[in-house]
Design a protein around this motif. Sequence first.
Motif, PDB file in Angstrom:
ATOM      1  N   VAL A 260      63.219   0.873  -9.847  1.00 32.62           N
ATOM      2  CA  VAL A 260      64.525   0.355  -9.408  1.00 32.62           C
ATOM      3  C   VAL A 260      65.309  -0.175 -10.613  1.00 32.62           C
ATOM      4  O   VAL A 260      64.725  -0.718 -11.550  1.00 32.62           O
ATOM      5  N   ASP A 261      66.638  -0.025 -10.580  1.00 34.27           N
ATOM      6  CA  ASP A 261      67.494  -0.544 -11.651  1.00 34.27           C
ATOM      7  C   ASP A 261      67.662  -2.058 -11.456  1.00 34.27           C
ATOM      8  O   ASP A 261      68.429  -2.500 -10.596  1.00 34.27           O
ATOM      9  N   LEU A 262      66.948  -2.841 -12.225  1.00 33.29           N
ATOM     10  CA  LEU A 262      66.936  -4.292 -12.001  1.00 33.29           C
ATOM     11  C   LEU A 262      68.253  -4.955 -12.373  1.00 33.29           C
ATOM     12  O   LEU A 262      68.679  -5.907 -11.715  1.00 33.29           O
ATOM     13  N   ASP A 263      68.902  -4.464 -13.434  1.00 28.93           N
ATOM     14  CA  ASP A 263      70.126  -5.146 -13.883  1.00 28.93           C
ATOM     15  C   ASP A 263      71.163  -5.211 -12.767  1.00 28.93           C
ATOM     16  O   ASP A 263      71.903  -6.174 -12.652  1.00 28.93           O
ATOM     17  N   ALA A 264      71.170  -4.168 -11.951  1.00 27.45           N
ATOM     18  CA  ALA A 264      72.187  -4.131 -10.891  1.00 27.45           C
ATOM     19  C   ALA A 264      71.858  -5.119  -9.766  1.00 27.45           C
ATOM     20  O   ALA A 264      72.762  -5.630  -9.115  1.00 27.45           O
ATOM     21  N   MET A 265      70.576  -5.389  -9.541  1.00 28.36           N
ATOM     22  CA  MET A 265      70.262  -6.183  -8.356  1.00 28.36           C
ATOM     23  C   MET A 265      69.862  -7.646  -8.613  1.00 28.36           C
ATOM     24  O   MET A 265      69.904  -8.467  -7.705  1.00 28.36           O
ATOM     25  N   ILE A 266      69.510  -7.961  -9.851  1.00 21.89           N
ATOM     26  CA  ILE A 266      69.025  -9.329 -10.129  1.00 21.89           C
ATOM     27  C   ILE A 266      70.072 -10.418  -9.773  1.00 21.89           C
ATOM     28  O   ILE A 266      69.735 -11.392  -9.083  1.00 21.89           O
ATOM     29  N   PRO A 267      71.337 -10.273 -10.204  1.00 22.75           N
ATOM     30  CA  PRO A 267      72.293 -11.346  -9.884  1.00 22.75           C
ATOM     31  C   PRO A 267      72.410 -11.565  -8.373  1.00 22.75           C
ATOM     32  O   PRO A 267      72.516 -12.693  -7.901  1.00 22.75           O
ATOM     33  N   ARG A 268      72.353 -10.463  -7.636  1.00 22.74           N
ATOM     34  CA  ARG A 268      72.453 -10.572  -6.182  1.00 22.74           C
ATOM     35  C   ARG A 268      71.218 -11.286  -5.592  1.00 22.74           C
ATOM     36  O   ARG A 268      71.320 -12.121  -4.704  1.00 22.74           O
ATOM     37  N   ALA A 269      70.051 -10.949  -6.130  1.00 22.45           N
ATOM     38  CA  ALA A 269      68.821 -11.575  -5.630  1.00 22.45           C
ATOM     39  C   ALA A 269      68.814 -13.079  -5.938  1.00 22.45           C
ATOM     40  O   ALA A 269      68.395 -13.893  -5.112  1.00 22.45           O
ATOM     41  N   VAL A 270      69.320 -13.442  -7.116  1.00 20.76           N
ATOM     42  CA  VAL A 270      69.361 -14.870  -7.487  1.00 20.76           C
ATOM     43  C   VAL A 270      70.332 -15.611  -6.550  1.00 20.76           C
ATOM     44  O   VAL A 270      70.033 -16.708  -6.058  1.00 20.76           O
ATOM     45  N   THR A 271      71.471 -14.994  -6.259  1.00 24.75           N
ATOM     46  CA  THR A 271      72.413 -15.615  -5.307  1.00 24.75           C
ATOM     47  C   THR A 271      71.740 -15.767  -3.944  1.00 24.75           C
ATOM     48  O   THR A 271      71.865 -16.807  -3.297  1.00 24.75           O
ATOM     49  N   GLY A 272      71.023 -14.741  -3.521  1.00 25.10           N
ATOM     50  CA  GLY A 272      70.360 -14.790  -2.212  1.00 25.10           C
ATOM     51  C   GLY A 272      69.311 -15.886  -2.120  1.00 25.10           C
ATOM     52  O   GLY A 272      69.053 -16.431  -1.051  1.00 25.10           O
ATOM     53  N   ALA A 273      68.717 -16.226  -3.251  1.00 20.58           N
ATOM     54  CA  ALA A 273      67.673 -17.258  -3.245  1.00 20.58           C
ATOM     55  C   ALA A 273      68.259 -18.666  -3.295  1.00 20.58           C
ATOM     56  O   ALA A 273      67.699 -19.589  -2.712  1.00 20.58           O
ATOM     57  N   PHE A 274      69.401 -18.826  -3.988  1.00 27.46           N
ATOM     58  CA  PHE A 274      69.847 -20.194  -4.292  1.00 27.46           C
ATOM     59  C   PHE A 274      71.194 -20.577  -3.697  1.00 27.46           C
ATOM     60  O   PHE A 274      71.647 -21.700  -3.890  1.00 27.46           O
ATOM     61  N   SER A 275      71.845 -19.658  -3.007  1.00 30.96           N
ATOM     62  CA  SER A 275      73.123 -19.992  -2.402  1.00 30.96           C
ATOM     63  C   SER A 275      72.920 -21.160  -1.434  1.00 30.96           C
ATOM     64  O   SER A 275      71.932 -21.207  -0.694  1.00 30.96           O
ATOM     65  N   PHE A 276      73.864 -22.108  -1.452  1.00 25.87           N
ATOM     66  CA  PHE A 276      73.774 -23.349  -0.670  1.00 25.87           C
ATOM     67  C   PHE A 276      72.367 -23.953  -0.771  1.00 25.87           C
ATOM     68  O   PHE A 276      71.759 -24.371   0.204  1.00 25.87           O
ATOM     69  N   ALA A 277      71.865 -23.970  -2.006  1.00 27.52           N
ATOM     70  CA  ALA A 277      70.567 -24.589  -2.311  1.00 27.52           C
ATOM     71  C   ALA A 277      69.441 -24.048  -1.429  1.00 27.52           C
ATOM     72  O   ALA A 277      68.505 -24.772  -1.063  1.00 27.52           O
ATOM     73  N   GLY A 278      69.534 -22.759  -1.096  1.00 28.75           N
ATOM     74  CA  GLY A 278      68.463 -22.131  -0.310  1.00 28.75           C
ATOM     75  C   GLY A 278      68.473 -22.521   1.166  1.00 28.75           C
ATOM     76  O   GLY A 278      67.577 -22.137   1.918  1.00 28.75           O
ATOM     77  N   GLN A 279      69.476 -23.265   1.588  1.00 29.39           N
ATOM     78  CA  GLN A 279      69.503 -23.735   2.984  1.00 29.39           C
ATOM     79  C   GLN A 279      70.232 -22.726   3.869  1.00 29.39           C
ATOM     80  O   GLN A 279      71.239 -23.024   4.519  1.00 29.39           O
ATOM     81  N   VAL A 280      69.736 -21.517   3.841  1.00 25.53           N
ATOM     82  CA  VAL A 280      70.320 -20.419   4.604  1.00 25.53           C
ATOM     83  C   VAL A 280      69.150 -19.775   5.347  1.00 25.53           C
ATOM     84  O   VAL A 280      68.079 -19.583   4.760  1.00 25.53           O
ATOM     85  N   CYS A 281      69.349 -19.453   6.635  1.00 26.39           N
ATOM     86  CA  CYS A 281      68.204 -18.992   7.430  1.00 26.39           C
ATOM     87  C   CYS A 281      67.626 -17.683   6.887  1.00 26.39           C
ATOM     88  O   CYS A 281      66.444 -17.407   7.079  1.00 26.39           O
ATOM     89  N   ILE A 282      68.444 -16.879   6.184  1.00 24.18           N
ATOM     90  CA  ILE A 282      67.935 -15.635   5.608  1.00 24.18           C
ATOM     91  C   ILE A 282      67.859 -15.729   4.084  1.00 24.18           C
ATOM     92  O   ILE A 282      67.917 -14.716   3.375  1.00 24.18           O
ATOM     93  N   SER A 283      67.734 -16.951   3.589  1.00 25.30           N
ATOM     94  CA  SER A 283      67.600 -17.146   2.153  1.00 25.30           C
ATOM     95  C   SER A 283      66.389 -16.361   1.638  1.00 25.30           C
ATOM     96  O   SER A 283      65.355 -16.301   2.296  1.00 25.30           O
ATOM     97  N   LEU A 284      66.541 -15.773   0.450  1.00 22.26           N
ATOM     98  CA  LEU A 284      65.404 -15.058  -0.146  1.00 22.26           C
ATOM     99  C   LEU A 284      64.364 -16.094  -0.592  1.00 22.26           C
ATOM    100  O   LEU A 284      64.611 -16.889  -1.494  1.00 22.26           O
TER     101      LEU A 284
END
Length: 472
Positions: A260-284
């Motif tokens: 998989v091309d990591l450069d394209a997906m890493i920023p998105r994965a980091v946002t998914g993990a830490f958006s609203f301090a991870g207080q999201v029901c589908i947080s990564l």
Amino acid sequence: MKKHLFINGQWQEAKEYRPLFSPYNNEQIAEIAFADEDDVDNAIDAAEKARPVMAKMPAHKRASILENLVELLKKNEEKCVRLLTLEAAKPWTTAKGEVARTIMTYKFAAEEARRIHGETLPLDAAPGGEDRLSFTIRQPIGVIGAITPFNFPMNLVAHKVGPAIASGNTIVLKPASQTPLTSLFLAELLQEAGLPDGVLNVVTGSGSIVGDRLVSDDRVKAITFTGSPAVGIGLRSKAGLKRVTLELGSNSALIVDKGVDLDAMIPRAVTGAFSFAGQVCISLQRAYVHEDLYEEFVEKFVAQTKKLKLGSPLDPETDVSAVISPKDAERAVSWIEEARASGAVVATGGGRHGNIVEPTVLLHVDPKQKVSCQEVFAPIVLINKISSIEEAVFYVNDSRYGLQAGIYTNDISTALKAAEELEVGGVMINDIPTFRVDHMPYGGVKESGIGREGIKYAIEEMTEMKLISIKK
Ligand code: NAP
């Protein structure tokens, strides 16, 4: 600022008020009415009396009230963002995103209000069913008790209030105690938008007092709850024959295949993990990465995580602010320590500044650790190494929860096989699990809940299907 109860179109005083504090700096923001059982009864009464008004209201009128609300929300966007930053410590940019989604959710509700319909049925397909014209209609279920969590105080309320109004129901809304201000403001806006008195009632106060009254009153025909599994399961066990929709927690996972091309997906994965301090029901919360890419994934993920800016929710530059309470900050750090003690490696983070928990990346975590098998609801993600997709699917499914999962792979067969085998309500191929737009069917399996939201699907939960058959 003293905030009263909103019952039958009036602001009503309660016998008791409780202070509301900022999760960011612990300053008092407001005093909030603390409803007792009589107040909840009055709210149910008002909703019950308004029921025939809504049941008779034509679809175009229900739609136009929601359209008016959309315009009012657009006009008051900045005020809504400010309220979200105040009550939830939601960073300004994230809060702006929530308000934009809320507007979209009510737009979808206005549209769906115009297309609620049944179907015609060929009853003559069965011997004895000849000579009939038969069809179904969908009727409003009646009074709906809606209970919502703190993490999306506007948009998750919209996912209940929007479809309820669209389908001609009335509502008693109990917002989370930490985030009542946006719901009270919504009541003001909906009144201005032309919603008749008694259709939306907002009752603030204790979850158990209001919840118990709602769930045990026969006039309330459905409970729609978003929040933690413990509370949701408790409500369902008391609900008898009431319709119950539960949108509960998760420990959502991502699978990353080799190639998989990591450069394209890493920023998105980091946002998914830490958006609203991870207080999201589908947080990564859990990433399972193929061994061929593991070292590179960890290095890039950690580097991207270190770029996140911690700070005040009012600062538009802030990525991560406080978690919702000091107790949750303590809990998060203690779970990290427990994982570390059992052999996990803390690749970055692990500390705490007041109520802000540092975005934390853990490696080589045992599946029995709380950070893996429970819902962390804090800025913590684990990255574990897998040697095959089968192994990753096993780990993802080895969970009490099943809300959404993501898989990045270049192989369509691998993607489809995993999609079939993953025990979740939604699979995101070549995306993170933290993806939702507001008209898609959304909900979980196992302890992540029952029923679906996403306006059209919520309307199905909020209406009764009736069969009508005419003998010719
Ligand atoms: P929570 O503690 O379960 O609270 C949710 C709501 O339930 C609040 O309004 C709360 O009121 C109320 N409540 C508490 N005890 C109750 C009782 N005994 N009977 C009836 N109602 C009661 O959840 P939270 O901490 O606000 O939210 C986080 C949880 O929500 C996480 O588990 C998250 O995954 C889940 N969530 C799920 C989804 C989804 O769509 N699947 C979306 C967002 C969040 P008080 O605030 O007054 O206690």
